[in-house]
Design an enzyme around this catalytic site. Structure first.
Site, PDB file in Angstrom:
ATOM      1  N   HIS A   1       0.868  -1.185   0.000  1.00 32.05           N
ATOM      2  CA  HIS A   1       0.000   0.000   0.000  1.00 32.05           C
ATOM      3  C   HIS A   1       0.901   1.229   0.000  1.00 32.05           C
ATOM      4  CE1 HIS A   1      -2.820  -2.788   2.191  1.00 32.05           C
ATOM      5  NE2 HIS A   1      -3.697  -2.165   1.439  1.00 32.05           N
TER       6      HIS A   1
ATOM      7  N   ASP B   1       1.785   1.863   3.591  1.00 30.84           N
ATOM      8  CA  ASP B   1       2.625   0.886   4.313  1.00 30.84           C
ATOM      9  C   ASP B   1       4.047   1.425   4.415  1.00 30.84           C
ATOM     10  OD1 ASP B   1       0.536  -0.927   4.338  1.00 30.84           O
ATOM     11  OD2 ASP B   1       1.300  -2.138   2.687  1.00 30.84           O
TER      12      ASP B   1
END
Ligand code: GLT
Ligand code: MN
Ligand code: MN
Length: 414
Positions: free
Chosen positions: A77, A80
């Site tokens: 992501h 992340d």
């Protein structure tokens, strides 16, 4: 057995891992398009009722550990690897540069990038909610992720609209919200076309991932089938750029047959990416590692995918359990998940080549021969004994799964 002192525990687990055998070499694992998410390896074991049992792991470590295991691809992501303040700023490109270096150093590729539109408070009302500012922000994030994807050499972008829905009815108008959400996707596709052209790269494959419940109380696009309807609704300016990333467990969660859901995606030419894991029907998203709950069903799923030439990624979207340590995530959890997948994949090949399976399937398809085509009883009588093969095939698949087809039998006590 004497208590195992903390300092001896890793050695014990490592010795038992060796004793398990059946492990593939990193080189063999790398032959498969297996992708490892940043978020899976870095998952701290927290949930609504659960405090973390592990610490987060930076991408440098995840990528280095994936190399050792033989996981050839990494995905992430945006958030992340970035803080909210960094997204779209210079700091982002500095991090992206470090990711590129890390991937290169360890011989991995970035397969996929995905935009997180569910965690931050700004998405409390979803990524396509009423306020134009929120929708603009979601568009910025999706475009930005596409740009990151191109920079990292990704092939796919994934979208999980888990916050597209509501808790209480009335405020959210479904048609309007789905239309707004389509505008976001159109923005991402158009940005992709532009960036891909600038970079001389192919456009990304944009893949929708459905989950029937969580985190919203009601979800507007709860299944892969719902997403196919949305993709083909006429709302998308580039439906040809948008496909599916079904997740095995998400199809099971609503009570569907994952294999049938995958078949419908294949039929529509939209099975582009696949999240592999396991779990239980009509329960929450437990994200157990592949094959630990439904190995028989998994074997059948892989037969379907092999027979239809699926060649997209198998994404290890599971959560190493809370009982696994930070060390165990890479020493036990990932290698065993990968190896069960490869074992089941190989087994699926064996099943397809199995003489009993082949003859039984061919016989069923050949049917019992001509008879009066308007006489139901006569047709049934002509096929009656052949239909025993349905159960025989299921038994054969069980034998293949447990190795009984190789003459392995289990003795009973006299
Ligand atoms: C989230 C979800 C997963 C999705 C991720 C992709 S986000 O972890 O539960 O199933 O694949 O955005
Ligand atoms: Mn998933
Ligand atoms: Mn899941």
């Amino acid at each position: 057995m004497k208590p195992v002192k903390p300092r001896d525990q890793q050695a014990l687990v490592a010795r038992l891992m060796d004793a398990c055998g059946g492990a593939y070499k990193p080189k063999q694992r790398r032959k498969h398009y297996i992708t490892g998410p940043q978020w899976a390896a870095s998952y701290e074991g927290h949930a609504l009722f659960h405090a973390p049992t592990r610490h987060a792991v930076p991408f440098e470590t995840v990528i280095a550990e994936y190399e050792k295991i033989g996981i050839g691809y990494w995905c992430t992501h945006d958030t992340d690897v970035l803080t909210y303040d960094e997204v779209g700023k210079d700091a982002q490109w500095e991090t992206v540069g470090r990711i590129r270096k890390s991937l290169k150093k360890h011989g991995l590729k970035c397969s996929m990038v995905t935009t997180e539109t569910f965690h931050h408070a700004v998405f409390a009302g979803g990524p396509a909610s009423e306020s134009p500012e929120i929708r603009e922000y979601a568009k910025f994030r999706m475009e930005n992720t596409v740009a990151i994807g191109h920079e990292l050499g990704a092939e796919f972008a994934v979208y999980w609209p888990g916050s597209l829905g509501y808790f209480t009815q009335g405020a959210v108008e479904e048609v309007q919200t789905l239309t707004w959400y389509a505008e976001g996707m159109n923005h991402a596709c158009e940005a992709d076309i532009r960036i891909a052209k600038e970079k001389g790269r192919p456009t990304l494959k944009h893949c929708m991932e459905a989950k029937p419940f969580e985190p919203q109380g009601e979800i507007l696009l709860p299944t892969s089938d719902a997403m196919l309807t949305w993709i083909n609704s006429g709302l998308l300016t580039h439906p040809e750029m948008v496909g599916l990333n079904p997740e095995y467990l998400h199809e099971l969660m609503w009570g569907g047959a994952p294999r049938a859901a995958l078949a419908r995606a294949l039929m529509a030419g939209k099975l582009w990416h696949f999240d592999i894991n396991d779990g239980y029907r009509l329960k929450h998203d437990v994200d157990i590692a592949v094959g630990l709950v439904n190995p028989l069903d998994w074997l059948n799923v892989l037969v379907l995918l092999r027979s239809h030439g699926y060649n997209g990624p198998f994404n290890l979207d599971y959560k190493p359990p809370r009982t696994t340590s930070n060390w165990g995530v890479f020493a036990v959890s990932f290698p065993t998940a990968v190896d069960r997948f490869i074992t089941l994949w190989e087994m699926a090949g064996e099943l397809m080549a199995d003489k009993v399976m082949q003859e039984a399937s061919a016989a069923l398809r050949a049917g019992g021969g001509p008879c009066d085509p308007r006489d139901a009883t006569a047709i049934f009588e002509a096929n009656k004994e052949l239909l025993n093969l349905h159960e025989l095939i299921a038994h054969r698949i069980f034998q293949l799964l447990v190795g009984a087809h190789r003459g392995r039998t289990y003795s009973t006590k006299k």
